[in-house]
Design a protein around this motif. Structure first.
Motif, PDB file in Angstrom:
ATOM      1  N   LEU A 101       5.376  39.298  38.795  1.00 35.25           N
ATOM      2  CA  LEU A 101       4.977  40.689  38.953  1.00 35.25           C
ATOM      3  C   LEU A 101       4.088  40.874  40.184  1.00 35.25           C
ATOM      4  CD1 LEU A 101       4.265  41.546  35.204  1.00 35.25           C
ATOM      5  CD2 LEU A 101       6.091  42.488  36.609  1.00 35.25           C
ATOM      6  N   ASP A 102       3.204  39.914  40.418  1.00 35.56           N
ATOM      7  CA  ASP A 102       2.295  40.024  41.560  1.00 35.56           C
ATOM      8  C   ASP A 102       3.043  40.032  42.888  1.00 35.56           C
ATOM      9  OD1 ASP A 102       0.111  40.135  39.922  1.00 35.56           O
ATOM     10  OD2 ASP A 102      -0.359  37.987  40.062  1.00 35.56           O
TER      11      ASP A 102
ATOM     12  N   HIS B 121      13.967  42.762  42.679  1.00 34.60           N
ATOM     13  CA  HIS B 121      13.645  43.400  41.402  1.00 34.60           C
ATOM     14  C   HIS B 121      14.634  43.000  40.309  1.00 34.60           C
ATOM     15  CE1 HIS B 121      11.353  45.940  44.235  1.00 34.60           C
ATOM     16  NE2 HIS B 121      10.516  46.047  43.230  1.00 34.60           N
TER      17      HIS B 121
ATOM     18  N   LYS C  15       6.597  50.225  33.291  1.00 32.35           N
ATOM     19  CA  LYS C  15       5.771  50.891  34.309  1.00 32.35           C
ATOM     20  C   LYS C  15       4.532  50.052  34.600  1.00 32.35           C
ATOM     21  CE  LYS C  15       7.203  55.604  33.066  1.00 32.35           C
ATOM     22  NZ  LYS C  15       6.750  56.942  32.640  1.00 32.35           N
ATOM     23  N   TRP C  16       4.029  50.183  35.810  1.00 35.45           N
ATOM     24  CA  TRP C  16       2.851  49.412  36.207  1.00 35.45           C
ATOM     25  C   TRP C  16       1.639  49.753  35.352  1.00 35.45           C
ATOM     26  CZ3 TRP C  16       3.322  45.164  38.721  1.00 35.45           C
ATOM     27  CH2 TRP C  16       4.350  44.993  39.657  1.00 35.45           C
TER      28      TRP C  16
ATOM     29  N   ARG D 231       6.097  47.270  45.488  1.00 34.91           N
ATOM     30  CA  ARG D 231       5.910  48.556  44.802  1.00 34.91           C
ATOM     31  C   ARG D 231       6.353  49.691  45.723  1.00 34.91           C
ATOM     32  NH1 ARG D 231       0.549  48.305  40.973  1.00 34.91           N
ATOM     33  NH2 ARG D 231       0.475  46.046  40.666  1.00 34.91           N
TER      34      ARG D 231
ATOM     35  N   LEU E 174       6.064  41.340  43.372  1.00 33.35           N
ATOM     36  CA  LEU E 174       7.054  42.416  43.459  1.00 33.35           C
ATOM     37  C   LEU E 174       6.579  43.542  44.371  1.00 33.35           C
ATOM     38  CD1 LEU E 174       8.621  43.054  39.925  1.00 33.35           C
ATOM     39  CD2 LEU E 174       9.737  42.189  41.974  1.00 33.35           C
TER      40      LEU E 174
ATOM     41  N   VAL F 138       1.075  47.269  32.573  1.00 32.97           N
ATOM     42  CA  VAL F 138       0.853  45.862  32.911  1.00 32.97           C
ATOM     43  C   VAL F 138      -0.639  45.576  33.070  1.00 32.97           C
ATOM     44  CG1 VAL F 138       1.362  44.009  34.556  1.00 32.97           C
ATOM     45  CG2 VAL F 138       3.086  45.779  34.093  1.00 32.97           C
TER      46      VAL F 138
ATOM     47  N   TYR G 257      13.823  53.943  37.644  1.00 24.43           N
ATOM     48  CA  TYR G 257      13.963  52.498  37.534  1.00 24.43           C
ATOM     49  C   TYR G 257      15.392  52.082  37.877  1.00 24.43           C
ATOM     50  CZ  TYR G 257      15.749  54.143  33.037  1.00 24.43           C
ATOM     51  OH  TYR G 257      16.438  54.827  32.063  1.00 24.43           O
TER      52      TYR G 257
ATOM     53  N   LEU H  43       1.645  43.004  28.414  1.00 25.57           N
ATOM     54  CA  LEU H  43       2.372  44.245  28.656  1.00 25.57           C
ATOM     55  C   LEU H  43       2.032  45.166  27.493  1.00 25.57           C
ATOM     56  CD1 LEU H  43       5.905  42.860  29.667  1.00 25.57           C
ATOM     57  CD2 LEU H  43       3.986  43.473  31.168  1.00 25.57           C
TER      58      LEU H  43
ATOM     59  N   HIS I 199       7.494  52.797  38.240  1.00 23.52           N
ATOM     60  CA  HIS I 199       8.276  51.752  37.586  1.00 23.52           C
ATOM     61  C   HIS I 199       8.164  50.412  38.310  1.00 23.52           C
ATOM     62  CE1 HIS I 199      10.177  55.387  35.839  1.00 23.52           C
ATOM     63  NE2 HIS I 199      10.269  54.611  34.775  1.00 23.52           N
ATOM     64  N   VAL I 200       8.328  49.347  37.526  1.00 21.32           N
ATOM     65  CA  VAL I 200       8.231  47.983  38.036  1.00 21.32           C
ATOM     66  C   VAL I 200       9.568  47.524  38.620  1.00 21.32           C
ATOM     67  CG1 VAL I 200       7.817  45.567  37.399  1.00 21.32           C
ATOM     68  CG2 VAL I 200       6.388  47.389  36.420  1.00 21.32           C
TER      69      VAL I 200
END
Length: 384
Positions: free
Chosen positions: A279-280, A226, A248-249, A284, A282, A252, A300, A257, A290-291
């Protein structure tokens, strides 16, 4: 009672109850004698339909003639419409600069400013303004006090100037709230210090070193997936730190964004294919929106600054700040022919001048451009 003199006041004996002896020569001027023997000069006057008294000073600390002169000055002020007694009460009721600062933070900043601005204001009030001016009454602070404050902070010009700006806002609000007379802001006419603009961005070589360091530290386990993604996203989107750190997701989409709130309000940021791929991939965490995740199950990642110090040290970039990644994005955009007006929209600036401050061209690019211009002119001159 005849005219008050030092000899006469010295001879006045104390009585069981305090008593005022009035002067026959100057109406309203007298001396109050307490049962303890203490003697204080007073002046009596009428202001706003009420009879008021003001203590002038203690006998022997003040001579009789000095007290008489002060009484005349008070009476002259009253004749011009002033109310010395009310002025004194107002001064006693006046909050200190520190108390005004707290009201500024709760009654103004908390209602009208974004969280980061509130945080910055609190830091300036508590750490920059209060240590020097905090104990001064709002009604008493003057131009000399503010000049002294600004001078004391001259070694940190940025803080000095930001502190002066916040103090100016506080003083304007003090006038609006009836704590100072209108038009008496003591910060006016104080010249701010010159601030050297930090023009730092990453050259192509430095960008490559940063990329290598991020990869090495991820592989060795010194940074998480991350953290790796956060710094790549900052570079690939030109976003501000908070916009990526708190992403945050829900914000997205496949191509953008969609930030509901940012430093400049609602923002729609283009999401490049490379950023979308990051992002794909990452991980969760269920229940966490949160991303950029940290060690705690909720919220976060809180320590990106700490991670950045580790990353820039590994990359040999000790003077590069996180915000310089945004500078780098803007510089690369300009050097590759992106229109400044389009870049303004991508970066989310309110005006073009802010965008142009970010878009620093590299020395090599400037040198090459100057060489092309000179070469064209030289060829034309040769034909003459």
């Amino acid at each position: 009672m005849p005219k008050l003199t030092k000899r006469l006041v010295d001879s006045m004996p104390p009585e069981p109850k305090e008593r005022i002896h009035w002067d026959d020569d100057l109406k309203g001027f007298g001396v109050r004698v307490y049962p303890t023997g203490r003697k204080v000069y007073v002046v009596q006057f009428r202001a706003n339909g009420r009879t008021r008294r003001k203590n002038l000073g203690q006998h022997e600390v003040l001579t009789t003639e000095e007290a008489r002169r002060d009484a005349k000055l008070v009476q002259a002020d009253v004749a011009r419409g002033a109310d010395p007694s009310a002025d004194r009460k107002a001064r006693l009721r006046s909050p200190t600069v520190a108390e005004l600062g707290e009201r500024f933070l709760t009654d103004y900043a908390a209602l009208h400013c974004k969280p980061q601005t509130q945080y910055d204001y609190r830091h300036l009030v508590e750490k920059v303004i209060n240590p020097i001016l905090g104990q001064i009454k709002v009604t008493e602070i003057n131009f000399e006090d503010v000049t002294h404050f600004h001078l004391k902070r001259k070694d940190t010009p940025y803080q000095a100037n930001r502190g002066l700006s916040v103090l100016s806002k506080m003083m304007n609000l003090a006038e609006d709230w009836g704590l100072r007379d209108k038009g008496t802001n003591p910060t006016k006419r104080i010249k701010k210090y010159h601030e050297v603009e930090k023009k730092r961005y990453l050259s192509e070589d430095e960008q490559e070193r940063l990329g290598n360091s991020l990869g090495d530290l991820l592989q060795s386990g010194h940074i998480s997936q991350h953290v790796f993604a956060a710094f790549y996203l900052l570079l690939l989107t030109g976003c501000r730190l908070g916009e990526i750190q708190k992403l945050k997701w829900d914000y997205v989409t496949q191509t953008h964004l969609e930030l509901p709130d940012s430093k400049t309000g609602r923002r729609r940021i283009p999401l490049p294919r490379e950023a979308r791929m990051l992002l794909d991939n990452l991980e969760r965490r269920e229940g966490n929106p949160h991303v950029i995740l940290g060690v705690h199950p909720d919220g976060y990642h809180q320590s990106l600054q700490k991670n950045w110090r580790k990353i820039r040290k590994h990359a040999g970039l000790p003077d590069v700040r996180i915000h310089d990644l945004r500078h780098t994005y803007a510089s690369v955009a300009v050097m590759n022919g992106i229109d400044p007006f389009m870049l303004k929209e991508i970066l989310g600036h309110k005006n073009l001048s802010t965008t142009l401050r970010y878009a620093h061209l590299s020395d090599d690019a400037v040198q090459k451009a100057a060489g092309r211009i000179a070469g064209k002119l030289f060829k034309t001159l040769e034909r003459i």
